[in-house]
Design a protein around this motif. Structure first.
Motif, PDB file in Angstrom:
ATOM      1  N   HIS A 187      -2.754  -6.078 -11.065  1.00 47.63           N
ATOM      2  CA  HIS A 187      -3.114  -5.122 -10.014  1.00 47.63           C
ATOM      3  C   HIS A 187      -4.275  -4.261 -10.484  1.00 47.63           C
ATOM      4  CE1 HIS A 187      -2.708  -2.036  -6.937  1.00 47.63           C
ATOM      5  NE2 HIS A 187      -2.606  -1.132  -7.882  1.00 47.63           N
ATOM      6  N   ARG A 242     -13.836 -14.944  -0.548  1.00 46.35           N
ATOM      7  CA  ARG A 242     -12.532 -14.758  -1.198  1.00 46.35           C
ATOM      8  C   ARG A 242     -11.415 -14.494  -0.191  1.00 46.35           C
ATOM      9  NH1 ARG A 242     -13.142 -13.316  -6.921  1.00 46.35           N
ATOM     10  NH2 ARG A 242     -15.032 -14.392  -7.549  1.00 46.35           N
ATOM     11  N   ARG A 262      -8.679 -13.542  -7.787  1.00 45.68           N
ATOM     12  CA  ARG A 262      -9.325 -13.771  -6.498  1.00 45.68           C
ATOM     13  C   ARG A 262      -9.821 -12.461  -5.896  1.00 45.68           C
ATOM     14  NH1 ARG A 262      -7.814 -13.505  -1.146  1.00 45.68           N
ATOM     15  NH2 ARG A 262      -5.683 -12.955  -1.684  1.00 45.68           N
ATOM     16  N   LYS A 263      -9.027 -11.422  -6.000  1.00 46.85           N
ATOM     17  CA  LYS A 263      -9.377 -10.146  -5.360  1.00 46.85           C
ATOM     18  C   LYS A 263     -10.371  -9.312  -6.158  1.00 46.85           C
ATOM     19  CE  LYS A 263      -5.033  -9.439  -2.883  1.00 46.85           C
ATOM     20  NZ  LYS A 263      -3.798  -8.629  -2.859  1.00 46.85           N
ATOM     21  N   HIS A 264     -10.373  -9.447  -7.506  1.00 48.13           N
ATOM     22  CA  HIS A 264     -11.095  -8.441  -8.284  1.00 48.13           C
ATOM     23  C   HIS A 264     -12.022  -8.949  -9.386  1.00 48.13           C
ATOM     24  CE1 HIS A 264      -8.831  -5.421  -6.177  1.00 48.13           C
ATOM     25  NE2 HIS A 264      -7.695  -6.014  -6.524  1.00 48.13           N
ATOM     26  N   ARG A 308     -10.480  -5.908   4.741  1.00 44.20           N
ATOM     27  CA  ARG A 308     -10.030  -4.829   3.854  1.00 44.20           C
ATOM     28  C   ARG A 308     -11.056  -3.700   3.926  1.00 44.20           C
ATOM     29  NH1 ARG A 308      -7.448  -7.026  -1.710  1.00 44.20           N
ATOM     30  NH2 ARG A 308      -7.000  -4.820  -1.841  1.00 44.20           N
ATOM     31  N   ASN A 313     -12.644  -2.684  -1.589  1.00 41.00           N
ATOM     32  CA  ASN A 313     -12.261  -3.593  -2.673  1.00 41.00           C
ATOM     33  C   ASN A 313     -13.246  -3.428  -3.814  1.00 41.00           C
ATOM     34  OD1 ASN A 313     -10.420  -5.838  -3.478  1.00 41.00           O
ATOM     35  ND2 ASN A 313     -12.368  -6.895  -3.749  1.00 41.00           N
ATOM     36  N   MET A 315     -16.470 -10.949   0.055  1.00 43.15           N
ATOM     37  CA  MET A 315     -15.241 -10.657   0.799  1.00 43.15           C
ATOM     38  C   MET A 315     -14.903 -11.812   1.745  1.00 43.15           C
ATOM     39  SD  MET A 315     -14.141  -7.777  -0.374  1.00 43.15           S
ATOM     40  CE  MET A 315     -13.087  -6.953   0.808  1.00 43.15           C
ATOM     41  N   ASP A 334      -3.944 -14.066  -8.008  1.00 36.68           N
ATOM     42  CA  ASP A 334      -4.280 -13.189  -6.896  1.00 36.68           C
ATOM     43  C   ASP A 334      -5.211 -12.069  -7.375  1.00 36.68           C
ATOM     44  OD1 ASP A 334      -3.908 -12.614  -4.089  1.00 36.68           O
ATOM     45  OD2 ASP A 334      -2.744 -10.858  -4.712  1.00 36.68           O
ATOM     46  N   LEU A 384     -11.027 -11.990   1.929  1.00 32.44           N
ATOM     47  CA  LEU A 384     -10.601 -10.592   1.868  1.00 32.44           C
ATOM     48  C   LEU A 384     -11.191  -9.767   3.005  1.00 32.44           C
ATOM     49  CD1 LEU A 384     -11.166 -10.133  -1.981  1.00 32.44           C
ATOM     50  CD2 LEU A 384      -8.970 -10.468  -0.819  1.00 32.44           C
TER      51      LEU A 384
END
Length: 151
Positions: free
Chosen positions: A146, A65, A43-45, A70, A73, A62, A40, A67
């Protein structure tokens, strides 16, 4: 008396087996949760490409992925191994006051994606820069799970 002693031993062995099985199950669930958290995070960062990027970089990333929507990001333009190395840096407090965050020892290329329009089409503004990143890490070996920010 002999049968009752054997019964006690058998009961204790069964309890030990059940407890051991539960411990193994908990460890497997935790390991699976860590793997999912790392995926995760990626995928996000993470986007190991270094650019140059188009004006629509954030809008496309975005969307690709999943996202979109949001408000903000950040993508880090490093490999997972490079970000995982940050996990070996000294612990610092996270924004949520936990103590499992780590600050990169050097600036990394990042892109901040800021939501600029929500309707009719979601669009983002891209801000490319260098900054120290802060990530929360978990597990053995510690892995980034995170993105806590940049400084």
């Amino acid at each position: 008396m002999r049968w009752s002693h054997q019964g006690i031993v058998a009961t204790m062995a069964l309890k030990s087996l059940v407890l051991f099985s539960l411990l193994v199950l908990v460890l497997l669930v935790l390991e699976g949760a860590q793997a999912a958290s790392v995926q995760d995070f990626q995928r996000k960062h993470l986007d190991p490409r270094i650019g140059p990027f188009s004006r629509n970089y954030c809008t496309q990333m975005m969307r690709n992925r999943k996202l979109s929507g949001r408000v903000f990001n950040t993508f880090v333009h490093q490999t997972l191994a490079a970000v995982q190395a940050v996990c070996r840096e000294p612990n610092i407090p996270c924004k949520n006051t936990k103590n499992n965050c780590h600050r990169s020892p050097y600036r990394m290329r990042i892109t901040d994606c800021i939501l600029t329009r929500h309707r009719p089409i979601i669009t983002y503004t891209s801000r490319h820069r260098s900054a120290y990143i802060v990530v929360a890490c978990f597990g053995k070996p510690p892995m980034p799970v995170h993105f806590d920010g940049s400084r």
